[in-house]
Design a protein around this motif. Structure first.
Motif, PDB file in Angstrom:
ATOM      1  N   GLY A   7       0.757  -1.237   0.000  1.00  0.00           N
ATOM      2  CA  GLY A   7       0.000   0.000   0.000  1.00  0.00           C
ATOM      3  C   GLY A   7       0.793   1.296   0.000  1.00  0.00           C
ATOM      4  N   SER A   8       2.105   1.232  -0.187  1.00  0.00           N
ATOM      5  CA  SER A   8       2.881   2.476  -0.196  1.00  0.00           C
ATOM      6  C   SER A   8       4.114   2.330  -1.091  1.00  0.00           C
ATOM      7  N   ASN A   9       4.871   3.413  -1.163  1.00  0.00           N
ATOM      8  CA  ASN A   9       6.132   3.417  -1.892  1.00  0.00           C
ATOM      9  C   ASN A   9       7.039   2.348  -1.280  1.00  0.00           C
ATOM     10  N   PRO A  10       7.682   1.509  -2.074  1.00  0.00           N
ATOM     11  CA  PRO A  10       8.515   0.437  -1.517  1.00  0.00           C
ATOM     12  C   PRO A  10       9.644   0.928  -0.610  1.00  0.00           C
ATOM     13  N   GLN A  11      10.169   2.118  -0.866  1.00  0.00           N
ATOM     14  CA  GLN A  11      11.249   2.632  -0.022  1.00  0.00           C
ATOM     15  C   GLN A  11      10.788   2.872   1.409  1.00  0.00           C
ATOM     16  N   TYR A  12       9.495   3.085   1.587  1.00  0.00           N
ATOM     17  CA  TYR A  12       8.967   3.370   2.921  1.00  0.00           C
ATOM     18  C   TYR A  12       8.958   2.134   3.821  1.00  0.00           C
ATOM     19  N   LEU A  13       9.336   0.975   3.291  1.00  0.00           N
ATOM     20  CA  LEU A  13       9.474  -0.220   4.127  1.00  0.00           C
ATOM     21  C   LEU A  13      10.664  -0.083   5.069  1.00  0.00           C
ATOM     22  N   ILE A  14      11.600   0.786   4.718  1.00  0.00           N
ATOM     23  CA  ILE A  14      12.713   1.098   5.612  1.00  0.00           C
ATOM     24  C   ILE A  14      12.369   2.419   6.296  1.00  0.00           C
ATOM     25  N   GLU A  15      12.504   2.427   7.607  1.00  0.00           N
ATOM     26  CA  GLU A  15      12.097   3.597   8.385  1.00  0.00           C
ATOM     27  C   GLU A  15      12.795   4.864   7.906  1.00  0.00           C
ATOM     28  N   LYS A  16      12.120   5.985   8.092  1.00  0.00           N
ATOM     29  CA  LYS A  16      12.605   7.275   7.584  1.00  0.00           C
ATOM     30  C   LYS A  16      13.981   7.644   8.130  1.00  0.00           C
ATOM     31  N   VAL A  17      14.229   7.395   9.404  1.00  0.00           N
ATOM     32  CA  VAL A  17      15.516   7.753  10.004  1.00  0.00           C
ATOM     33  C   VAL A  17      16.649   6.970   9.353  1.00  0.00           C
ATOM     34  N   ILE A  18      16.462   5.669   9.219  1.00  0.00           N
ATOM     35  CA  ILE A  18      17.498   4.827   8.607  1.00  0.00           C
ATOM     36  C   ILE A  18      17.650   5.179   7.127  1.00  0.00           C
ATOM     37  N   ARG A  19      16.521   5.410   6.454  1.00  0.00           N
ATOM     38  CA  ARG A  19      16.561   5.777   5.042  1.00  0.00           C
ATOM     39  C   ARG A  19      17.347   7.076   4.825  1.00  0.00           C
ATOM     40  N   ALA A  20      17.134   8.059   5.683  1.00  0.00           N
ATOM     41  CA  ALA A  20      17.868   9.330   5.576  1.00  0.00           C
ATOM     42  C   ALA A  20      19.354   9.115   5.805  1.00  0.00           C
ATOM     43  N   ARG A  21      19.702   8.250   6.757  1.00  0.00           N
ATOM     44  CA  ARG A  21      21.124   7.967   7.005  1.00  0.00           C
ATOM     45  C   ARG A  21      21.759   7.235   5.826  1.00  0.00           C
ATOM     46  N   ILE A  22      20.981   6.383   5.183  1.00  0.00           N
ATOM     47  CA  ILE A  22      21.496   5.679   4.001  1.00  0.00           C
ATOM     48  C   ILE A  22      21.781   6.689   2.890  1.00  0.00           C
ATOM     49  N   TYR A  23      20.846   7.606   2.635  1.00  0.00           N
ATOM     50  CA  TYR A  23      21.050   8.604   1.583  1.00  0.00           C
ATOM     51  C   TYR A  23      22.272   9.477   1.853  1.00  0.00           C
ATOM     52  N   ASP A  24      22.584   9.693   3.126  1.00  0.00           N
ATOM     53  CA  ASP A  24      23.735  10.523   3.491  1.00  0.00           C
ATOM     54  C   ASP A  24      25.049   9.740   3.567  1.00  0.00           C
ATOM     55  N   SER A  25      24.971   8.413   3.510  1.00  0.00           N
ATOM     56  CA  SER A  25      26.179   7.608   3.711  1.00  0.00           C
ATOM     57  C   SER A  25      27.095   7.655   2.487  1.00  0.00           C
ATOM     58  N   LEU A  26      28.363   7.498   2.750  1.00  0.00           N
ATOM     59  CA  LEU A  26      29.376   7.506   1.704  1.00  0.00           C
ATOM     60  C   LEU A  26      29.205   6.310   0.766  1.00  0.00           C
ATOM     61  N   TYR A  27      28.866   5.135   1.323  1.00  0.00           N
ATOM     62  CA  TYR A  27      28.684   3.939   0.493  1.00  0.00           C
ATOM     63  C   TYR A  27      27.569   4.172  -0.528  1.00  0.00           C
ATOM     64  N   TRP A  28      26.469   4.750  -0.090  1.00  0.00           N
ATOM     65  CA  TRP A  28      25.340   5.012  -0.982  1.00  0.00           C
ATOM     66  C   TRP A  28      25.766   5.949  -2.115  1.00  0.00           C
ATOM     67  N   LYS A  29      26.470   7.010  -1.760  1.00  0.00           N
ATOM     68  CA  LYS A  29      26.838   8.016  -2.756  1.00  0.00           C
ATOM     69  C   LYS A  29      27.885   7.501  -3.738  1.00  0.00           C
ATOM     70  N   GLU A  30      28.794   6.667  -3.272  1.00  0.00           N
ATOM     71  CA  GLU A  30      29.866   6.187  -4.142  1.00  0.00           C
ATOM     72  C   GLU A  30      29.511   4.928  -4.913  1.00  0.00           C
TER      73      GLU A  30
END
Length: 160
Positions: free
Chosen positions: A12-35
């Motif tokens: 019933g929602s965007n698949p990314q929302y299965l990961i909590e907002k706090v963790i999702r925001a940290r993932i977007y800010d992480s070096l591994y994600w960006k590189e």
């Protein structure tokens, strides 16, 4: 950091929302994600998953592990069921199998989850888990059992 166009809603929602907002925001800010997660597709994510050396959610100072970053990338990409089955059939790459198993547990219907994941309980290889205190060991069958029974795995609240 958006989901692929034409992606289906999951539970019933965007698949990314299965990961909590706090963790999702940290993932977007992480070096591994960006590189490493930029411009990945269902084929190139295999190369990243093969190089994994541990599963887990976050570790010291809530830094996301590469495993959880790749899980979010899979949620963005929404690979077809056939591709996921190929990930599971690649027995020589246990962390790729673990990544596919977690994705299946997050997105598939409950009957499909049990039918697909229960045969993996015959895999008794060791897996490393990265957590705030360092590393620990578990077994692949225990990881699958946790996916089927626990409410939270790798710092992700699993759908009921």
């Amino acid at each position: 950091n958006s989901t692929v166009r034409g992606a289906l809603s999951i539970h019933g929602s965007n698949p990314q929302y299965l990961i909590e907002k706090v963790i999702r925001a940290r993932i977007y800010d992480s070096l591994y994600w960006k590189e490493h997660c930029f411009a990945l597709n269902a084929e190139s994510i295999i190369d990243k998953a093969i190089t994994l050396h541990a599963i887990g959610g976050t570790y010291d100072r809530q830094t996301p592990t590469p495993f959880i970053c790749l899980t979010l990338k899979l949620l963005q990409l929404q690979p077809e069921k056939e591709i996921l089955m190929e990930y599971l059939l690649a027995e020589e790459f246990k962390y790729l199998r673990a990544l596919a198993a977690l994705y299946i547990r997050l997105t598939f219907r409950s009957m499909d989850v049990y039918e697909i994941l229960e045969p993996l309980m015959k895999d008794y290889r060791k897996l490393r888990i990265r957590h705030p205190g360092g590393y620990s060991l578990t077994y692949f069958d225990q990881f699958i059992d946790d996916l089927l029974k626990e409410e939270r795995v790798c710092d992700i609240i699993l759908p009921r």
